[in-house]
Design a protein around this motif. Structure first.
Motif, PDB file in Angstrom:
ATOM      1  N   ARG A 122       0.819  -1.218   0.000  1.00 40.21           N
ATOM      2  CA  ARG A 122       0.000   0.000   0.000  1.00 40.21           C
ATOM      3  C   ARG A 122       0.853   1.268   0.000  1.00 40.21           C
ATOM      4  NH1 ARG A 122      -1.415   3.416   3.609  1.00 40.21           N
ATOM      5  NH2 ARG A 122      -0.612   2.203   5.341  1.00 40.21           N
ATOM      6  N   LYS A 123       1.866   1.322   0.841  1.00 46.31           N
ATOM      7  CA  LYS A 123       2.690   2.530   0.941  1.00 46.31           C
ATOM      8  C   LYS A 123       3.511   2.771  -0.329  1.00 46.31           C
ATOM      9  CE  LYS A 123       3.167   2.867   5.937  1.00 46.31           C
ATOM     10  NZ  LYS A 123       4.136   2.963   7.045  1.00 46.31           N
ATOM     11  N   ILE A 124       4.022   1.701  -0.914  1.00 44.93           N
ATOM     12  CA  ILE A 124       4.833   1.850  -2.125  1.00 44.93           C
ATOM     13  C   ILE A 124       3.959   2.273  -3.296  1.00 44.93           C
ATOM     14  CG2 ILE A 124       6.251   0.627  -3.810  1.00 44.93           C
ATOM     15  CD1 ILE A 124       7.421  -0.967  -1.420  1.00 44.93           C
ATOM     16  N   THR A 125       2.813   1.625  -3.472  1.00 45.26           N
ATOM     17  CA  THR A 125       1.957   2.020  -4.593  1.00 45.26           C
ATOM     18  C   THR A 125       1.431   3.443  -4.414  1.00 45.26           C
ATOM     19  OG1 THR A 125       0.038   0.911  -3.615  1.00 45.26           O
ATOM     20  CG2 THR A 125       1.262  -0.308  -5.278  1.00 45.26           C
ATOM     21  N   HIS A 126       1.200   3.843  -3.181  1.00 42.48           N
ATOM     22  CA  HIS A 126       0.761   5.225  -2.943  1.00 42.48           C
ATOM     23  C   HIS A 126       1.824   6.200  -3.454  1.00 42.48           C
ATOM     24  CE1 HIS A 126      -1.059   8.693  -1.030  1.00 42.48           C
ATOM     25  NE2 HIS A 126       0.140   8.979  -0.535  1.00 42.48           N
ATOM     26  N   PHE A 127       3.087   5.959  -3.096  1.00 43.88           N
ATOM     27  CA  PHE A 127       4.141   6.857  -3.542  1.00 43.88           C
ATOM     28  C   PHE A 127       4.292   6.817  -5.062  1.00 43.88           C
ATOM     29  CE2 PHE A 127       8.521   7.773  -4.750  1.00 43.88           C
ATOM     30  CZ  PHE A 127       8.569   9.102  -4.361  1.00 43.88           C
ATOM     31  N   LEU A 128       4.233   5.618  -5.650  1.00 42.36           N
ATOM     32  CA  LEU A 128       4.375   5.512  -7.102  1.00 42.36           C
ATOM     33  C   LEU A 128       3.247   6.223  -7.842  1.00 42.36           C
ATOM     34  CD1 LEU A 128       5.658   1.844  -7.443  1.00 42.36           C
ATOM     35  CD2 LEU A 128       6.979   3.970  -7.685  1.00 42.36           C
ATOM     36  N   ARG A 129       2.038   6.184  -7.278  1.00 37.96           N
ATOM     37  CA  ARG A 129       0.928   6.931  -7.892  1.00 37.96           C
ATOM     38  C   ARG A 129       1.199   8.425  -7.852  1.00 37.96           C
ATOM     39  NH1 ARG A 129      -2.726   3.244  -4.918  1.00 37.96           N
ATOM     40  NH2 ARG A 129      -3.330   1.663  -6.406  1.00 37.96           N
ATOM     41  N   LEU A 130       1.757   8.895  -6.743  1.00 33.69           N
ATOM     42  CA  LEU A 130       2.113  10.317  -6.657  1.00 33.69           C
ATOM     43  C   LEU A 130       3.139  10.681  -7.725  1.00 33.69           C
ATOM     44  CD1 LEU A 130       2.651  10.754  -2.806  1.00 33.69           C
ATOM     45  CD2 LEU A 130       0.796  11.748  -4.161  1.00 33.69           C
TER      46      LEU A 130
END
Length: 165
Positions: A122-130
């Motif tokens: 969740r945290k990694i995909t959140h950053f990648l979406r940003l």
């Protein structure tokens, strides 16, 4: 100060945080509530250092499962796993070569569900979406007939489709 002649800081182009006006874009996104203070700090770190550290990005239980899956892979002679032993030598994993210098198990992210879960935490995909300004996905293609498949998923692996190449 005159406007830059190229829109990106790097001569190779890049993502929106690589634009010369990225600070203004980030401020606008914060103003609109699209980016939190924590998100803005991660983006600043990425811009300044070229990487970001995300604390507790992957749950310990997922890391434990990756290690267990690796152990299973090294214990089998399954030809679907590959180990690189040098610059171009590829063999099946075997316990006797596991700790040899230069040996590495290849494509664990394509083989291990836990590795995929780690990459798409969740945290990694959140950053990648940003960073990418869109959902992320993974794809894997192989040059060898025994591994010729493509795995694709939208922002995670559950429900990913396996396609024959």
């Amino acid at each position: 100060m005159s406007a830059p002649t190229k829109p990106y800081v790097s001569r190779y182009g890049g993502l929106w945080p690589d634009l010369h006006n990225a600070d203004e874009l980030l401020a606008e996104r914060r103003k609109r509530g699209m980016v939190s203070d924590e998100d803005a700090e991660m983006l600043r770190q990425w811009r300044e250092k070229g990487y970001v550290q995300i604390s507790n990005a992957v749950p310990a239980s997922v890391l434990d499962e990756i290690l267990a899956e690796q152990d299973r892979a090294w214990q089998t002679a399954d030809s679907s796993y590959r180990v690189q032993t040098g610059h171009s030598d590829f063999v099946r994993p075997r316990p006797d070569i596991r700790y040899q210098t230069g040996c590495r198990l290849l494509d664990v992210y394509a083989k291990f569900d836990a590795a995929c879960a780690a990459i798409f935490s969740r945290k990694i995909t959140h950053f990648l979406r940003l960073l990418f300004d869109r959902d992320v996905f993974k794809t894997q293609t192989a040059k060898t007939p025994s591994a010729s498949r493509c795995t694709a998923g939208s922002s995670g692996c559950p429900g990913a489709r396996r396609l024959r190449a």
